[in-house]
Design a protein around this motif. Structure first.
Motif, PDB file in Angstrom:
ATOM      1  N   ARG A  10       0.838  -1.191   0.000  1.00 51.02           N
ATOM      2  CA  ARG A  10       0.000   0.000   0.000  1.00 51.02           C
ATOM      3  C   ARG A  10       0.881   1.252   0.000  1.00 51.02           C
ATOM      4  O   ARG A  10       0.613   2.208  -0.718  1.00 51.02           O
ATOM      5  CB  ARG A  10      -0.918  -0.009   1.217  1.00 51.02           C
ATOM      6  CG  ARG A  10      -1.866   1.159   1.238  1.00 51.02           C
ATOM      7  CD  ARG A  10      -2.845   1.104   2.373  1.00 51.02           C
ATOM      8  NE  ARG A  10      -2.678  -0.084   3.190  1.00 51.02           N
ATOM      9  CZ  ARG A  10      -3.046  -0.192   4.448  1.00 51.02           C
ATOM     10  NH1 ARG A  10      -3.628   0.802   5.038  1.00 51.02           N
ATOM     11  NH2 ARG A  10      -2.859  -1.302   5.128  1.00 51.02           N
ATOM     12  N   ASP A  11       1.942   1.242   0.795  1.00 47.27           N
ATOM     13  CA  ASP A  11       2.863   2.375   0.835  1.00 47.27           C
ATOM     14  C   ASP A  11       3.597   2.539  -0.491  1.00 47.27           C
ATOM     15  O   ASP A  11       3.828   3.655  -0.949  1.00 47.27           O
ATOM     16  CB  ASP A  11       3.868   2.214   1.977  1.00 47.27           C
ATOM     17  CG  ASP A  11       3.195   2.260   3.341  1.00 47.27           C
ATOM     18  OD1 ASP A  11       2.115   2.885   3.454  1.00 47.27           O
ATOM     19  OD2 ASP A  11       3.756   1.676   4.284  1.00 47.27           O
ATOM     20  N   VAL A  12       3.956   1.426  -1.121  1.00 45.79           N
ATOM     21  CA  VAL A  12       4.639   1.482  -2.412  1.00 45.79           C
ATOM     22  C   VAL A  12       3.711   2.074  -3.467  1.00 45.79           C
ATOM     23  O   VAL A  12       4.112   2.913  -4.274  1.00 45.79           O
ATOM     24  CB  VAL A  12       5.143   0.084  -2.835  1.00 45.79           C
ATOM     25  CG1 VAL A  12       5.682   0.105  -4.253  1.00 45.79           C
ATOM     26  CG2 VAL A  12       6.210  -0.407  -1.868  1.00 45.79           C
ATOM     27  N   LEU A  13       2.452   1.658  -3.461  1.00 43.80           N
ATOM     28  CA  LEU A  13       1.490   2.204  -4.418  1.00 43.80           C
ATOM     29  C   LEU A  13       1.255   3.697  -4.190  1.00 43.80           C
ATOM     30  O   LEU A  13       1.129   4.466  -5.140  1.00 43.80           O
ATOM     31  CB  LEU A  13       0.174   1.439  -4.342  1.00 43.80           C
ATOM     32  CG  LEU A  13       0.193   0.022  -4.912  1.00 43.80           C
ATOM     33  CD1 LEU A  13      -1.123  -0.675  -4.649  1.00 43.80           C
ATOM     34  CD2 LEU A  13       0.495   0.051  -6.395  1.00 43.80           C
ATOM     35  N   ASN A  17       1.949   6.598  -6.947  1.00 45.27           N
ATOM     36  CA  ASN A  17       0.953   7.596  -7.335  1.00 45.27           C
ATOM     37  C   ASN A  17       1.490   9.011  -7.177  1.00 45.27           C
ATOM     38  O   ASN A  17       1.251   9.874  -8.019  1.00 45.27           O
ATOM     39  CB  ASN A  17      -0.335   7.424  -6.525  1.00 45.27           C
ATOM     40  CG  ASN A  17      -1.095   6.185  -6.937  1.00 45.27           C
ATOM     41  OD1 ASN A  17      -0.935   5.698  -8.053  1.00 45.27           O
ATOM     42  ND2 ASN A  17      -1.908   5.666  -6.030  1.00 45.27           N
ATOM     43  N   ARG A  18       2.229   9.250  -6.115  1.00 39.46           N
ATOM     44  CA  ARG A  18       2.819  10.586  -5.912  1.00 39.46           C
ATOM     45  C   ARG A  18       3.857  10.904  -6.987  1.00 39.46           C
ATOM     46  O   ARG A  18       3.912  12.019  -7.493  1.00 39.46           O
ATOM     47  CB  ARG A  18       3.453  10.671  -4.532  1.00 39.46           C
ATOM     48  CG  ARG A  18       2.459  10.747  -3.420  1.00 39.46           C
ATOM     49  CD  ARG A  18       3.133  10.938  -2.083  1.00 39.46           C
ATOM     50  NE  ARG A  18       2.184  10.733  -1.011  1.00 39.46           N
ATOM     51  CZ  ARG A  18       2.493  10.229   0.162  1.00 39.46           C
ATOM     52  NH1 ARG A  18       3.738   9.889   0.429  1.00 39.46           N
ATOM     53  NH2 ARG A  18       1.581  10.078   1.082  1.00 39.46           N
ATOM     54  N   MET A  19       4.683   9.906  -7.325  1.00 41.09           N
ATOM     55  CA  MET A  19       5.696  10.115  -8.369  1.00 41.09           C
ATOM     56  C   MET A  19       5.027  10.384  -9.719  1.00 41.09           C
ATOM     57  O   MET A  19       5.447  11.268 -10.470  1.00 41.09           O
ATOM     58  CB  MET A  19       6.628   8.904  -8.471  1.00 41.09           C
ATOM     59  CG  MET A  19       7.512   8.695  -7.253  1.00 41.09           C
ATOM     60  SD  MET A  19       8.649  10.047  -6.972  1.00 41.09           S
ATOM     61  CE  MET A  19       9.737   9.836  -8.347  1.00 41.09           C
ATOM     62  N   LEU A  22       3.814  13.883  -9.767  1.00 40.83           N
ATOM     63  CA  LEU A  22       4.903  14.839  -9.966  1.00 40.83           C
ATOM     64  C   LEU A  22       5.301  14.948 -11.438  1.00 40.83           C
ATOM     65  O   LEU A  22       5.491  16.041 -11.968  1.00 40.83           O
ATOM     66  CB  LEU A  22       6.128  14.435  -9.141  1.00 40.83           C
ATOM     67  CG  LEU A  22       6.085  14.730  -7.659  1.00 40.83           C
ATOM     68  CD1 LEU A  22       7.291  14.108  -6.964  1.00 40.83           C
ATOM     69  CD2 LEU A  22       6.060  16.218  -7.431  1.00 40.83           C
ATOM     70  N   PHE A  23       5.430  13.797 -12.100  1.00 39.94           N
ATOM     71  CA  PHE A  23       5.815  13.821 -13.504  1.00 39.94           C
ATOM     72  C   PHE A  23       4.721  14.431 -14.371  1.00 39.94           C
ATOM     73  O   PHE A  23       5.007  15.159 -15.325  1.00 39.94           O
ATOM     74  CB  PHE A  23       6.158  12.411 -13.999  1.00 39.94           C
ATOM     75  CG  PHE A  23       7.517  11.953 -13.563  1.00 39.94           C
ATOM     76  CD1 PHE A  23       8.657  12.602 -14.026  1.00 39.94           C
ATOM     77  CD2 PHE A  23       7.664  10.895 -12.696  1.00 39.94           C
ATOM     78  CE1 PHE A  23       9.913  12.192 -13.619  1.00 39.94           C
ATOM     79  CE2 PHE A  23       8.919  10.478 -12.285  1.00 39.94           C
ATOM     80  CZ  PHE A  23      10.053  11.131 -12.750  1.00 39.94           C
ATOM     81  N   GLN A  24       3.459  14.178 -14.040  1.00 38.33           N
ATOM     82  CA  GLN A  24       2.366  14.775 -14.806  1.00 38.33           C
ATOM     83  C   GLN A  24       2.354  16.286 -14.619  1.00 38.33           C
ATOM     84  O   GLN A  24       2.165  17.043 -15.569  1.00 38.33           O
ATOM     85  CB  GLN A  24       1.024  14.167 -14.399  1.00 38.33           C
ATOM     86  CG  GLN A  24       0.855  12.757 -14.875  1.00 38.33           C
ATOM     87  CD  GLN A  24      -0.386  12.096 -14.300  1.00 38.33           C
ATOM     88  OE1 GLN A  24      -1.054  12.644 -13.439  1.00 38.33           O
ATOM     89  NE2 GLN A  24      -0.675  10.888 -14.780  1.00 38.33           N
ATOM     90  N   ASP A  25       2.550  16.748 -13.394  1.00 42.69           N
ATOM     91  CA  ASP A  25       2.598  18.191 -13.146  1.00 42.69           C
ATOM     92  C   ASP A  25       3.768  18.827 -13.882  1.00 42.69           C
ATOM     93  O   ASP A  25       3.658  19.923 -14.427  1.00 42.69           O
ATOM     94  CB  ASP A  25       2.712  18.482 -11.652  1.00 42.69           C
ATOM     95  CG  ASP A  25       1.425  18.176 -10.905  1.00 42.69           C
ATOM     96  OD1 ASP A  25       0.379  18.050 -11.583  1.00 42.69           O
ATOM     97  OD2 ASP A  25       1.478  18.064  -9.661  1.00 42.69           O
ATOM     98  N   TYR A  26       4.900  18.145 -13.902  1.00 41.88           N
ATOM     99  CA  TYR A  26       6.078  18.656 -14.598  1.00 41.88           C
ATOM    100  C   TYR A  26       5.803  18.794 -16.096  1.00 41.88           C
ATOM    101  O   TYR A  26       6.153  19.786 -16.715  1.00 41.88           O
ATOM    102  CB  TYR A  26       7.261  17.724 -14.349  1.00 41.88           C
ATOM    103  CG  TYR A  26       8.543  18.178 -15.005  1.00 41.88           C
ATOM    104  CD1 TYR A  26       9.250  19.262 -14.510  1.00 41.88           C
ATOM    105  CD2 TYR A  26       9.031  17.513 -16.117  1.00 41.88           C
ATOM    106  CE1 TYR A  26      10.418  19.672 -15.107  1.00 41.88           C
ATOM    107  CE2 TYR A  26      10.197  17.916 -16.722  1.00 41.88           C
ATOM    108  CZ  TYR A  26      10.893  18.997 -16.215  1.00 41.88           C
ATOM    109  OH  TYR A  26      12.046  19.402 -16.817  1.00 41.88           O
ATOM    110  N   ALA A  27       5.131  17.808 -16.668  1.00 40.97           N
ATOM    111  CA  ALA A  27       4.814  17.851 -18.095  1.00 40.97           C
ATOM    112  C   ALA A  27       3.799  18.939 -18.398  1.00 40.97           C
ATOM    113  O   ALA A  27       3.876  19.607 -19.423  1.00 40.97           O
ATOM    114  CB  ALA A  27       4.293  16.497 -18.555  1.00 40.97           C
ATOM    115  N   ARG A  28       2.830  19.142 -17.508  1.00 39.22           N
ATOM    116  CA  ARG A  28       1.797  20.154 -17.725  1.00 39.22           C
ATOM    117  C   ARG A  28       2.346  21.569 -17.674  1.00 39.22           C
ATOM    118  O   ARG A  28       1.861  22.455 -18.350  1.00 39.22           O
ATOM    119  CB  ARG A  28       0.711  20.033 -16.652  1.00 39.22           C
ATOM    120  CG  ARG A  28      -0.230  18.927 -16.888  1.00 39.22           C
ATOM    121  CD  ARG A  28      -1.363  18.991 -15.872  1.00 39.22           C
ATOM    122  NE  ARG A  28      -1.905  17.667 -15.732  1.00 39.22           N
ATOM    123  CZ  ARG A  28      -2.135  17.049 -14.597  1.00 39.22           C
ATOM    124  NH1 ARG A  28      -1.892  17.645 -13.456  1.00 39.22           N
ATOM    125  NH2 ARG A  28      -2.614  15.828 -14.587  1.00 39.22           N
TER     126      ARG A  28
END
Length: 160
Positions: A10-13, A17-19, A22-28
């Motif tokens: 659960r912690d890994v998931l 999701n957070r990573m 972050l990458f989606q926000d960076y691309a946007r």
């Protein structure tokens, strides 16, 4: 006090999701073009029944000619562009949250699909693509005979 079972995955998931976020926000925000070549990624629902596989992409505000749909080498590719429509008069935008620009989605298509029977339609902002299954891959109902004695093997011969 309730006892909860510890699940390390659960912690890994949650971290994954957070990573991704972050990458989606960076691309946007106009990050490097290496991160994302598309301006937005439309959400898709995919479901299957015994006759077809259906994809539904949510792409409101587009026209039929804005889509490029191709099926080649068991890969379904959907490209499109949602253009930002500017009016002649100057508008003072306070916020622009809808995504504009090009998008690209690619899906692996199973061998059970008849590539000659693909339909696409666009209605109410939803692009619907139906991939018909081949007849030989559809499930067949086998009747069980009661009291028929031992089972005999029957050869399948083509109809004359």
């Amino acid at each position: 006090m309730a006892i909860t079972r510890w699940d390390p995955f659960r912690d890994v998931l949650a971290l994954q999701n957070r990573m991704n976020s972050l990458f989606q926000d960076y691309a946007r925000t106009g990050g490097d073009d290496l991160v994302s070549t598309a301006s937005f990624v439309p959400p898709v629902d995919i479901y299957e029944d015994e006759h077809r596989i259906v994809l539904k992409l949510e792409v409101p505000g587009m026209k039929q000619e804005d889509f490029d749909i191709q099926l080649e080498n068991n890969t379904l590719t959907i490209r499109g562009e949602r253009k930002f429509e500017k009016e002649e008069k100057e508008e003072n935008f306070h916020r622009i949250e809808r995504r504009y620009g090009t998008f690209f989605r690619s899906f692996a298509v199973p061998n059970t699909v008849n590539t000659e029977q693909v339909k696409a339609g666009y209605d109410a902002g939803v692009l619907r693509i139906e991939l018909a299954k081949r007849e030989e891959t559809k499930p067949k109902q086998i009747k069980v005979q009661v009291g028929a004695g031992p089972v005999k093997t029957v050869e399948n011969k083509p109809a004359a």
